[in-house]
Scaffold this motif. Structure first.
Motif, PDB file in Angstrom:
ATOM      1  N   ILE A   1       0.827  -1.222   0.000  1.00  9.71           N
ATOM      2  CA  ILE A   1       0.000   0.000   0.000  1.00  9.71           C
ATOM      3  C   ILE A   1       0.858   1.269   0.000  1.00  9.71           C
ATOM      4  O   ILE A   1       0.324   2.374  -0.069  1.00  9.71           O
ATOM      5  N   GLN A   2       2.180   1.096   0.055  1.00  6.10           N
ATOM      6  CA  GLN A   2       3.059   2.270  -0.009  1.00  6.10           C
ATOM      7  C   GLN A   2       3.121   2.758  -1.463  1.00  6.10           C
ATOM      8  O   GLN A   2       3.328   1.956  -2.373  1.00  6.10           O
ATOM      9  N   PRO A   3       2.918   4.059  -1.691  1.00  5.05           N
ATOM     10  CA  PRO A   3       2.908   4.584  -3.066  1.00  5.05           C
ATOM     11  C   PRO A   3       4.309   4.652  -3.666  1.00  5.05           C
ATOM     12  O   PRO A   3       5.306   4.842  -2.967  1.00  5.05           O
ATOM     13  N   GLY A   4       4.350   4.491  -4.987  1.00  4.11           N
ATOM     14  CA  GLY A   4       5.607   4.629  -5.711  1.00  4.11           C
ATOM     15  C   GLY A   4       5.903   6.079  -6.006  1.00  4.11           C
ATOM     16  O   GLY A   4       5.373   7.000  -5.369  1.00  4.11           O
ATOM     17  N   ALA A   5       6.725   6.288  -7.005  1.00  3.92           N
ATOM     18  CA  ALA A   5       7.167   7.649  -7.341  1.00  3.92           C
ATOM     19  C   ALA A   5       6.015   8.539  -7.791  1.00  3.92           C
ATOM     20  O   ALA A   5       6.017   9.751  -7.533  1.00  3.92           O
ATOM     21  N   ASP A   6       5.010   7.934  -8.460  1.00  2.00           N
ATOM     22  CA  ASP A   6       3.894   8.739  -8.952  1.00  2.00           C
ATOM     23  C   ASP A   6       2.846   9.032  -7.893  1.00  2.00           C
ATOM     24  O   ASP A   6       1.895   9.784  -8.126  1.00  2.00           O
ATOM     25  N   GLY A   7       2.966   8.431  -6.713  1.00  2.86           N
ATOM     26  CA  GLY A   7       2.044   8.669  -5.607  1.00  2.86           C
ATOM     27  C   GLY A   7       0.713   7.949  -5.733  1.00  2.86           C
ATOM     28  O   GLY A   7      -0.134   8.057  -4.841  1.00  2.86           O
ATOM     29  N   VAL A   8       0.501   7.205  -6.807  1.00  6.03           N
ATOM     30  CA  VAL A   8      -0.770   6.504  -7.038  1.00  6.03           C
ATOM     31  C   VAL A   8      -0.562   4.994  -7.152  1.00  6.03           C
ATOM     32  O   VAL A   8      -1.309   4.202  -6.600  1.00  6.03           O
ATOM     33  N   SER A   9       0.480   4.601  -7.881  1.00  6.24           N
ATOM     34  CA  SER A   9       0.766   3.183  -8.083  1.00  6.24           C
ATOM     35  C   SER A   9       1.457   2.598  -6.865  1.00  6.24           C
ATOM     36  O   SER A   9       2.190   3.281  -6.148  1.00  6.24           O
ATOM     37  N   SER A  10       1.246   1.292  -6.632  1.00  2.52           N
ATOM     38  CA  SER A  10       1.908   0.587  -5.530  1.00  2.52           C
ATOM     39  C   SER A  10       3.386   0.441  -5.830  1.00  2.52           C
ATOM     40  O   SER A  10       3.793   0.290  -6.998  1.00  2.52           O
ATOM     41  N   VAL A  11       4.195   0.480  -4.776  1.00  2.00           N
ATOM     42  CA  VAL A  11       5.633   0.346  -4.939  1.00  2.00           C
ATOM     43  C   VAL A  11       6.012  -1.021  -5.486  1.00  2.00           C
ATOM     44  O   VAL A  11       7.070  -1.185  -6.111  1.00  2.00           O
ATOM     45  N   ILE A  12       5.148  -2.002  -5.300  1.00  2.00           N
ATOM     46  CA  ILE A  12       5.452  -3.358  -5.768  1.00  2.00           C
ATOM     47  C   ILE A  12       4.481  -3.826  -6.837  1.00  2.00           C
ATOM     48  O   ILE A  12       4.852  -4.531  -7.765  1.00  2.00           O
ATOM     49  N   GLY A  13       3.225  -3.439  -6.747  1.00  2.00           N
ATOM     50  CA  GLY A  13       2.230  -3.846  -7.732  1.00  2.00           C
ATOM     51  C   GLY A  13       1.732  -5.267  -7.484  1.00  2.00           C
ATOM     52  O   GLY A  13       2.394  -6.073  -6.828  1.00  2.00           O
ATOM     53  N   LEU A  14       0.577  -5.569  -8.035  1.00  2.00           N
ATOM     54  CA  LEU A  14      -0.021  -6.878  -7.809  1.00  2.00           C
ATOM     55  C   LEU A  14       0.792  -7.999  -8.452  1.00  2.00           C
ATOM     56  O   LEU A  14       0.939  -9.080  -7.876  1.00  2.00           O
ATOM     57  N   THR A  15       1.342  -7.737  -9.637  1.00  2.00           N
ATOM     58  CA  THR A  15       2.148  -8.780 -10.294  1.00  2.00           C
ATOM     59  C   THR A  15       3.425  -9.081  -9.521  1.00  2.00           C
ATOM     60  O   THR A  15       3.978 -10.178  -9.631  1.00  2.00           O
ATOM     61  N   GLY A  16       3.906  -8.114  -8.758  1.00  2.00           N
ATOM     62  CA  GLY A  16       5.071  -8.373  -7.914  1.00  2.00           C
ATOM     63  C   GLY A  16       4.695  -9.020  -6.591  1.00  2.00           C
ATOM     64  O   GLY A  16       5.490  -9.761  -5.997  1.00  2.00           O
ATOM     65  N   ALA A  17       3.467  -8.757  -6.113  1.00  2.00           N
ATOM     66  CA  ALA A  17       3.029  -9.303  -4.826  1.00  2.00           C
ATOM     67  C   ALA A  17       2.622 -10.766  -4.927  1.00  2.00           C
ATOM     68  O   ALA A  17       2.821 -11.549  -3.989  1.00  2.00           O
ATOM     69  N   ILE A  18       2.041 -11.169  -6.071  1.00  2.00           N
ATOM     70  CA  ILE A  18       1.530 -12.543  -6.199  1.00  2.00           C
ATOM     71  C   ILE A  18       2.624 -13.595  -6.046  1.00  2.00           C
ATOM     72  O   ILE A  18       2.428 -14.589  -5.330  1.00  2.00           O
ATOM     73  N   PRO A  19       3.819 -13.462  -6.678  1.00  4.68           N
ATOM     74  CA  PRO A  19       4.867 -14.470  -6.453  1.00  4.68           C
ATOM     75  C   PRO A  19       5.267 -14.590  -4.979  1.00  4.68           C
ATOM     76  O   PRO A  19       5.511 -15.702  -4.488  1.00  4.68           O
ATOM     77  N   ILE A  20       5.348 -13.443  -4.273  1.00  6.88           N
ATOM     78  CA  ILE A  20       5.678 -13.495  -2.840  1.00  6.88           C
ATOM     79  C   ILE A  20       4.575 -14.230  -2.087  1.00  6.88           C
ATOM     80  O   ILE A  20       4.837 -15.016  -1.166  1.00  6.88           O
ATOM     81  N   LEU A  21       3.321 -13.983  -2.492  1.00  9.67           N
ATOM     82  CA  LEU A  21       2.178 -14.663  -1.883  1.00  9.67           C
ATOM     83  C   LEU A  21       2.277 -16.171  -2.084  1.00  9.67           C
ATOM     84  O   LEU A  21       2.014 -16.955  -1.160  1.00  9.67           O
ATOM     85  N   LEU A  22       2.673 -16.601  -3.271  1.00 12.50           N
ATOM     86  CA  LEU A  22       2.848 -18.032  -3.556  1.00 12.50           C
ATOM     87  C   LEU A  22       3.956 -18.619  -2.667  1.00 12.50           C
ATOM     88  O   LEU A  22       3.841 -19.745  -2.173  1.00 12.50           O
ATOM     89  N   GLY A  23       5.020 -17.847  -2.481  1.00 10.52           N
ATOM     90  CA  GLY A  23       6.107 -18.300  -1.609  1.00 10.52           C
ATOM     91  C   GLY A  23       5.669 -18.420  -0.161  1.00 10.52           C
ATOM     92  O   GLY A  23       6.079 -19.343   0.555  1.00 10.52           O
TER      93      GLY A  23
END
Length: 570
Positions: A204-226
């Motif tokens: 939920i931490q914002p990235g450089a644009d202040g709107v997008s997630s710093v990790i994004g859902l595609t980055g979170a799903i592999p960690i979730l699988l782990g």
């Protein structure tokens, strides 16, 4: 103090508060709804769908898939649950554990301290144990979110760190790296719920644009699988030193999560697109926590839908991975059901303790039958055999007492459970005493075979008749114990009167034979000792029946077993 150290302290401190709150909430929920949880477990049948439902509901109550998994392994190792039932429970547990992530996704930061205060107030002012536990559950729920809020606040500087930004860019591009990250995190923390909470907070931490997630859902799903792979280590650790079926149950848990990871890792982007479609719409930083929770739930539901119809395949697979092995017979007087790992789940632990008492009762029944056989000279006593059996029965009774005392000292029992457990310990005393008296008579019979002066055939015939009545009484007492049949209890009291009549007849008969020179005078003392032991055995049978009617209900612990299985047969 440097910013890095402050961030680490805040992260670990928030994580500690979160895990403490989650464990406290789990314990209080068990106390408030432990018996209902037992009713959920009673849904178990040969139908795997009901097993999945039972596992999901139990985990939703316990707020811990690890607790449900350990419970299933404990039951299957004790023989209270079949391997397919345990595996279906674990399938359901994987769905139930997603409830935590769904709860975390709610934004209640403004109400955290209000929740904590209300929970404290209810628990502090209430005199009812159940209401007090409900209050503590609310209090723990607030602590859980306090830990989440603490982690979220300290993670804000990390989101702007070039090191972390670069790291999570790599995770997004290389899913395997994300899987490894999630696995290691869960292996260290030993809680997938905690690592998923950390993931949701970082996402939920914002990235450089202040709107997008710093990790994004595609980055979170592999960690979730782990995370899902890492949580299997708890099941593996719980199965160490357990029977082969317990190891197979843990293996099924591993196969479920690993196979899911191997399947989903090829479809990260389509899966992320599907989750975004079914989740609330809005800026990514505002909805990604819910998206991660939905991804977690969807993953486990899909894998359960895949594996439940293939339950027989899973059973064959784990049977092949961990084949049967011929093992030497263990000591029959060693605990069969007790499992220290279930101390945190008192409803389950008490069920195992009740089954262990029935196991001890069965051994006492065998000893009683052996004693009657020795009187009839169908069995030959051997020196020290009775002493060995006394030590075995005493040792098993002591371990059951220690187990029940451990539950008391752990402070996990409700008032009702504590009252029933005290009654069980009272009952256990009479079962142990019955075993000791059987051994006393056995030793006296063994002594008979070593004496030059023997008991007369008439005396042995009368003693056999008395012991046969005791056998009938003991069988009836176990009938009362497992069914609560009041009519059987009344019959036991009548038979006790018959034992007293036989006692008087035997004493008179012996003195008559002594006066006629048919029995030796020096045999009077040993015979009186035997008759006294038989009389006390009759009292124990009456006490067991009375305790079953007044103090103890083994069905309260869901301890099943027919009396025929617990009494010795000819």
């Amino acid at each position: 103090m440097s910013n890095t150290v402050q961030i680490l302290f805040g992260l670990f401190g928030g994580l500690a508060v979160f895990i403490y709150g989650m464990n406290m909430m789990s314990e209080c929920l068990q106390k408030a709804a432990g018996e209902k949880m037992k009713a959920v477990l009673a849904l178990l049948t040969k139908n795997p769908v009901l097993g999945v439902l039972a596992g999901a509901l139990t985990t939703a109550v316990l707020q811990s898939s690890s607790a449900t998994t350990v419970m299933a392994i404990g039951f299957v190792s004790a023989g209270l649950m079949t391997l397919p039932q345990a595996i279906s429970i674990i399938f359901g547990a994987n769905i139930g554990t997603t409830m935590t992530a769904q709860i975390i996704a709610f934004k209640i930061s403004d109400y955290i301290f209000l929740i904590i205060f209300v929970g404290f107030l209810i628990s502090f002012l209430s005199r009812s144990e159940r209401i007090k536990n409900i209050g503590l559950t609310i209090f723990a729920f607030g602590l859980l979110f306090l830990g989440i809020d603490t982690m979220g606040s300290v993670m804000q500087p990390l989101a702007n760190s070039p090191v972390f930004t670069e790291l999570f860019d790599k995770v997004s591009d290389i899913p395997v790296l994300g899987v490894l990250t999630g696995t290691v995190m869960t292996l260290v923390v030993q809680s997938s719920s905690a690592t998923i909470a950390v993931l949701q907070n970082f996402a939920i931490q914002p990235g450089a644009d202040g709107v997008s997630s710093v990790i994004g859902l595609t980055g979170a799903i592999p960690i979730l699988l782990g995370d899902n792979i890492g949580t299997t280590i708890t099941a593996v650790l719980a199965s160490i030193g357990q029977p082969r079926n317990a190891k197979r149950t843990a293996a099924a848990h591993c196969i479920f999560n690993v196979s899911g990871c191997l399947l989903f890792i090829w479809f990260i982007r389509p899966f992320a697109a599907f989750i975004q479609m079914i989740s609330p719409k809005g800026p990514e930083v505002e909805v990604i926590s819910r998206q991660i929770a939905n991804a977690h739930t969807t993953f486990n539901i899909v894998m359960t839908l895949i594996w439940t119809p293939l339950l027989f395949v899973m059973v064959k697979l784990v049977m092949r991975l961990i084949p049967d092995k011929k093992e030497g017979e263990g000591d029959p007087a060693e605990p069969v059901y007790l499992d220290d790992r279930l101390m945190a789940q008192p409803a389950a632990a008490l069920q195992l303790a009740a089954k262990e008492i029935l196991h001890l009762a069965f051994l006492v029944g065998e000893q009683l039958h052996l004693t009657t056989g020795m009187v009839r000279r169908k069995e030959e006593g051997r020196p020290a055999a009775g002493i060995e059996q006394r030590e075995r029965l005493k040792g098993l009774g002591g371990k059951i007492t220690e187990y029940l005392s451990g539950l008391f000292s752990a402070g996990v029992l409700t008032e009702e459970q504590a009252a029933q457990t005290a009654g069980v310990m009272y009952l256990l005393g009479d079962v142990e005493r019955m075993g000791e008296l059987c051994v006393d008579v056995t030793l006296a019979i063994e002594d008979r075979d070593r004496r030059k002066t023997k008991y007369s055939k008439e005396a042995m015939k009368d003693l056999e008749k008395s012991l046969k009545v005791i056998e009938d009484m003991y069988g009836a007492a176990l009938q009362v114990l497992t069914t609560g049949d009041e009519e059987s209890a009344r019959k036991i009291r009548k038979k006790k009167e018959k034992v007293l009549d036989l006692d008087i007849e035997m004493r008179k008969g012996h003195m008559d034979r002594v006066s006629k020179g048919k029995c030796a005078t020096e045999m009077t003392g040993p015979l009186n000792d035997i008759l006294h032991a038989v009389d006390r055995m009759g009292n124990c049978c009456v006490n067991i029946a009375d305790a079953a009617l007044d103090k103890v209900d083994l069905n309260y612990f869901n301890a099943t077993g027919s009396p025929e299985e617990l009494t010795a047969k000819e």
